[in-house]
Design a protein around this motif. Structure first.
Motif, PDB file in Angstrom:
ATOM      1  N   ILE A   1       0.801  -1.223   0.000  1.00 15.89           N
ATOM      2  CA  ILE A   1       0.000   0.000   0.000  1.00 15.89           C
ATOM      3  C   ILE A   1       0.836   1.276   0.000  1.00 15.89           C
ATOM      4  O   ILE A   1       0.329   2.354  -0.330  1.00 15.89           O
ATOM      5  CB  ILE A   1      -0.975   0.026   1.195  1.00 15.89           C
ATOM      6  N   GLY A   2       2.102   1.198   0.407  1.00 16.18           N
ATOM      7  CA  GLY A   2       2.974   2.362   0.362  1.00 16.18           C
ATOM      8  C   GLY A   2       2.704   3.438   1.388  1.00 16.18           C
ATOM      9  O   GLY A   2       3.224   4.550   1.278  1.00 16.18           O
ATOM     10  N   GLU A   3       1.883   3.125   2.405  1.00 17.45           N
ATOM     11  CA  GLU A   3       1.573   4.099   3.458  1.00 17.45           C
ATOM     12  C   GLU A   3       2.145   3.636   4.802  1.00 17.45           C
ATOM     13  O   GLU A   3       2.568   2.490   4.945  1.00 17.45           O
ATOM     14  CB  GLU A   3       0.061   4.304   3.575  1.00 17.45           C
ATOM     15  N   THR A   4       2.130   4.521   5.783  1.00 15.26           N
ATOM     16  CA  THR A   4       2.653   4.196   7.102  1.00 15.26           C
ATOM     17  C   THR A   4       1.778   3.157   7.795  1.00 15.26           C
ATOM     18  O   THR A   4       0.558   3.292   7.845  1.00 15.26           O
ATOM     19  CB  THR A   4       2.729   5.459   7.982  1.00 15.26           C
ATOM     20  N   VAL A   5       2.417   2.131   8.327  1.00 15.59           N
ATOM     21  CA  VAL A   5       1.707   1.052   9.020  1.00 15.59           C
ATOM     22  C   VAL A   5       2.183   1.010  10.466  1.00 15.59           C
ATOM     23  O   VAL A   5       3.391   0.997  10.725  1.00 15.59           O
ATOM     24  CB  VAL A   5       1.961  -0.307   8.335  1.00 15.59           C
ATOM     25  N   HIS A   6       1.237   0.981  11.385  1.00 15.41           N
ATOM     26  CA  HIS A   6       1.560   0.884  12.808  1.00 15.41           C
ATOM     27  C   HIS A   6       1.025  -0.422  13.389  1.00 15.41           C
ATOM     28  O   HIS A   6      -0.071  -0.866  13.033  1.00 15.41           O
ATOM     29  CB  HIS A   6       0.918   2.026  13.605  1.00 15.41           C
ATOM     30  N   LEU A   7       1.801  -0.989  14.290  1.00 15.70           N
ATOM     31  CA  LEU A   7       1.366  -2.122  15.096  1.00 15.70           C
ATOM     32  C   LEU A   7       1.403  -1.678  16.548  1.00 15.70           C
ATOM     33  O   LEU A   7       2.393  -1.079  16.992  1.00 15.70           O
ATOM     34  CB  LEU A   7       2.290  -3.323  14.895  1.00 15.70           C
ATOM     35  N   ALA A   8       0.335  -1.936  17.283  1.00 16.19           N
ATOM     36  CA  ALA A   8       0.264  -1.445  18.662  1.00 16.19           C
ATOM     37  C   ALA A   8      -0.388  -2.470  19.578  1.00 16.19           C
ATOM     38  O   ALA A   8      -1.053  -3.409  19.120  1.00 16.19           O
ATOM     39  CB  ALA A   8      -0.527  -0.142  18.722  1.00 16.19           C
ATOM     40  N   GLN A   9      -0.167  -2.295  20.854  1.00 15.01           N
ATOM     41  CA  GLN A   9      -0.834  -3.073  21.899  1.00 15.01           C
ATOM     42  C   GLN A   9      -1.307  -2.116  22.981  1.00 15.01           C
ATOM     43  O   GLN A   9      -0.816  -0.985  23.075  1.00 15.01           O
ATOM     44  CB  GLN A   9       0.117  -4.114  22.499  1.00 15.01           C
ATOM     45  N   LEU A  10      -2.260  -2.568  23.768  1.00 15.43           N
ATOM     46  CA  LEU A  10      -2.693  -1.778  24.914  1.00 15.43           C
ATOM     47  C   LEU A  10      -1.709  -1.970  26.058  1.00 15.43           C
ATOM     48  O   LEU A  10      -1.347  -3.099  26.390  1.00 15.43           O
ATOM     49  CB  LEU A  10      -4.098  -2.203  25.359  1.00 15.43           C
TER      50      LEU A  10
ATOM     51  N   VAL B   1      -8.408  -9.289  22.430  1.00 18.35           N
ATOM     52  CA  VAL B   1      -7.620  -8.265  21.728  1.00 18.35           C
ATOM     53  C   VAL B   1      -6.138  -8.537  21.948  1.00 18.35           C
ATOM     54  O   VAL B   1      -5.641  -8.443  23.071  1.00 18.35           O
ATOM     55  CB  VAL B   1      -7.981  -6.848  22.212  1.00 18.35           C
ATOM     56  N   LEU B   2      -5.445  -8.883  20.863  1.00 15.58           N
ATOM     57  CA  LEU B   2      -4.006  -9.120  20.923  1.00 15.58           C
ATOM     58  C   LEU B   2      -3.214  -7.877  20.554  1.00 15.58           C
ATOM     59  O   LEU B   2      -2.051  -7.738  20.931  1.00 15.58           O
ATOM     60  CB  LEU B   2      -3.619 -10.254  19.967  1.00 15.58           C
ATOM     61  N   GLY B   3      -3.830  -6.993  19.797  1.00 14.83           N
ATOM     62  CA  GLY B   3      -3.154  -5.785  19.358  1.00 14.83           C
ATOM     63  C   GLY B   3      -4.015  -5.032  18.378  1.00 14.83           C
ATOM     64  O   GLY B   3      -5.220  -5.293  18.250  1.00 14.83           O
ATOM     65  N   GLY B   4      -3.399  -4.104  17.683  1.00 13.84           N
ATOM     66  CA  GLY B   4      -4.123  -3.311  16.695  1.00 13.84           C
ATOM     67  C   GLY B   4      -3.219  -2.948  15.541  1.00 13.84           C
ATOM     68  O   GLY B   4      -1.995  -2.853  15.694  1.00 13.84           O
ATOM     69  N   LEU B   5      -3.812  -2.762  14.375  1.00 16.91           N
ATOM     70  CA  LEU B   5      -3.081  -2.409  13.167  1.00 16.91           C
ATOM     71  C   LEU B   5      -3.707  -1.166  12.561  1.00 16.91           C
ATOM     72  O   LEU B   5      -4.928  -1.068  12.478  1.00 16.91           O
ATOM     73  CB  LEU B   5      -3.155  -3.562  12.162  1.00 16.91           C
ATOM     74  N   SER B   6      -2.887  -0.216  12.151  1.00 16.46           N
ATOM     75  CA  SER B   6      -3.428   0.982  11.512  1.00 16.46           C
ATOM     76  C   SER B   6      -2.609   1.347  10.284  1.00 16.46           C
ATOM     77  O   SER B   6      -1.425   1.026  10.187  1.00 16.46           O
ATOM     78  CB  SER B   6      -3.451   2.166  12.485  1.00 16.46           C
ATOM     79  N   VAL B   7      -3.276   2.000   9.352  1.00 10.63           N
ATOM     80  CA  VAL B   7      -2.618   2.603   8.193  1.00 10.63           C
ATOM     81  C   VAL B   7      -2.852   4.104   8.313  1.00 10.63           C
ATOM     82  O   VAL B   7      -3.995   4.558   8.426  1.00 10.63           O
ATOM     83  CB  VAL B   7      -3.192   2.078   6.867  1.00 10.63           C
ATOM     84  N   THR B   8      -1.766   4.854   8.297  1.00 13.74           N
ATOM     85  CA  THR B   8      -1.818   6.290   8.577  1.00 13.74           C
ATOM     86  C   THR B   8      -1.303   7.094   7.388  1.00 13.74           C
ATOM     87  O   THR B   8      -0.339   6.703   6.730  1.00 13.74           O
ATOM     88  CB  THR B   8      -0.964   6.615   9.819  1.00 13.74           C
ATOM     89  N   SER B   9      -1.964   8.211   7.129  1.00 13.32           N
ATOM     90  CA  SER B   9      -1.530   9.096   6.054  1.00 13.32           C
ATOM     91  C   SER B   9      -1.888  10.531   6.428  1.00 13.32           C
ATOM     92  O   SER B   9      -2.175  10.825   7.588  1.00 13.32           O
ATOM     93  CB  SER B   9      -2.188   8.688   4.725  1.00 13.32           C
ATOM     94  N   THR B  10      -1.880  11.393   5.432  1.00 15.63           N
ATOM     95  CA  THR B  10      -2.199  12.802   5.649  1.00 15.63           C
ATOM     96  C   THR B  10      -3.434  13.184   4.848  1.00 15.63           C
ATOM     97  O   THR B  10      -3.791  12.524   3.864  1.00 15.63           O
ATOM     98  CB  THR B  10      -1.037  13.710   5.218  1.00 15.63           C
ATOM     99  N   THR B  11      -4.059  14.273   5.252  1.00 17.25           N
ATOM    100  CA  THR B  11      -5.225  14.765   4.515  1.00 17.25           C
ATOM    101  C   THR B  11      -4.827  15.281   3.136  1.00 17.25           C
ATOM    102  O   THR B  11      -5.679  15.415   2.257  1.00 17.25           O
ATOM    103  CB  THR B  11      -5.915  15.894   5.301  1.00 17.25           C
TER     104      THR B  11
END
Length: 265
Positions: free
Chosen positions: A100-109, A216-226
């Motif tokens: 996808i070429g965008e920023t990918v985050h992996l997170a946990q609580l 819930v093991l974690g979370g995944l996000s794809v982040t970009s700009t407006t």
């Protein structure tokens, strides 16, 4: 200046001081620590000496500053390998990032916060707050809301109560009621957004990573700009993200995190 009566002994005090040193994000002088410390001068000095003797912090006598110690690097690496979903998720993050070429985050609580445990930068990197190892608020980040929406009711209630609801932008949710309403929408929709709620101009779409039992093991996000995306165009990436999340969850089924071990002990 008084010490807290319910402090968890010397270990608890030392860890508080370690957090204080870390919070500066740079080498720090004793006078700076004392200015913001809850402990008397003698107590703070003794705790710093103990931490230094154990390699948890270092002291540069020439500059007169304290910094985090190399022992923490080893401990952090071991924690990343044994208490984080990151090693399991790594190849799938790589594949999604290339796709996808965008920023990918992996997170946990992490208690009532989001802990970013891994990150892949976009093909054209974007400057933003989130970095692996940093913590962020749950109530105004897409990945935080995604994990919270699918958390157990008791955990969800506790986390909602512990949020600060500080207004970072005009779009930040600033009350428990607003957050609960948003969580209902997220569960109905199947994914979460960050609509410039934490940083102006930064948007994201996020999914939880769930075990077969719904944990819930974690979370995944794809982040970009407006400037590059809208919420709708980010939502179009959800099918790709679902594939990634499913693969991570499948590989993570045999992964036993510390809280799971405690729960089933």
């Amino acid at each position: 200046m008084t010490e807290r009566p319910n402090e968890a002994g010397t270990v608890g005090k030392a860890l508080n001081v370690l957090d204080q040193v870390a919070a500066f994000g740079r080498p720090v002088r004793f006078s700076e620590l004392l200015e913001s410390s809850e402990y008397p001068k003698a107590t703070l000095y003794r705790l710093l000496q103990t931490l230094a003797q154990q390699g948890m912090i270092s002291f540069d006598a020439e500059r007169g500053v304290y910094a985090l110690g190399v022992r923490l690097v080893r401990l952090a690496h071991q924690a990343w390998q044994t208490a984080s979903i990151a090693p399991v998720a790594r190849p799938y993050l790589d594949a999604l990032s290339l796709e996808i070429g965008e920023t990918v985050h992996l997170a946990q609580l992490d208690h009532a916060q989001v802990l970013y445990v891994d990150k892949r930068n976009a093909a054209v990197p974007v400057e933003m707050y989130s970095q692996a190892g940093k913590v962020g608020p749950v109530y105004c980040t897409g990945v935080g809301k995604a994990m919270l929406a699918w958390s157990r009711i008791d955990a969800q209630t506790r986390i909602i109560e512990q949020q600060s609801y500080h207004r970072f932008t005009d779009n930040t949710l600033t009350s428990r009621r607003a957050l609960r309403a948003e969580l209902d929408i997220i569960c109905s929709r199947g994914f979460a957004f960050d609509n410039e709620e934490h940083e102006p101009g930064i948007i994201c779409v996020a999914l939880p990573i769930l075990s077969q039992g719904g944990r819930v093991l974690g979370g995944l996000s794809v982040t970009s700009t407006t400037a590059r995306h809208s919420l709708d165009s980010l939502a179009a990436l959800v099918p790709h993200m679902k594939t990634t999340v499913s693969r991570i969850a499948e590989d993570a089924e045999s992964w036993r995190f510390p809280d799971q071990i405690e729960e089933h002990a």
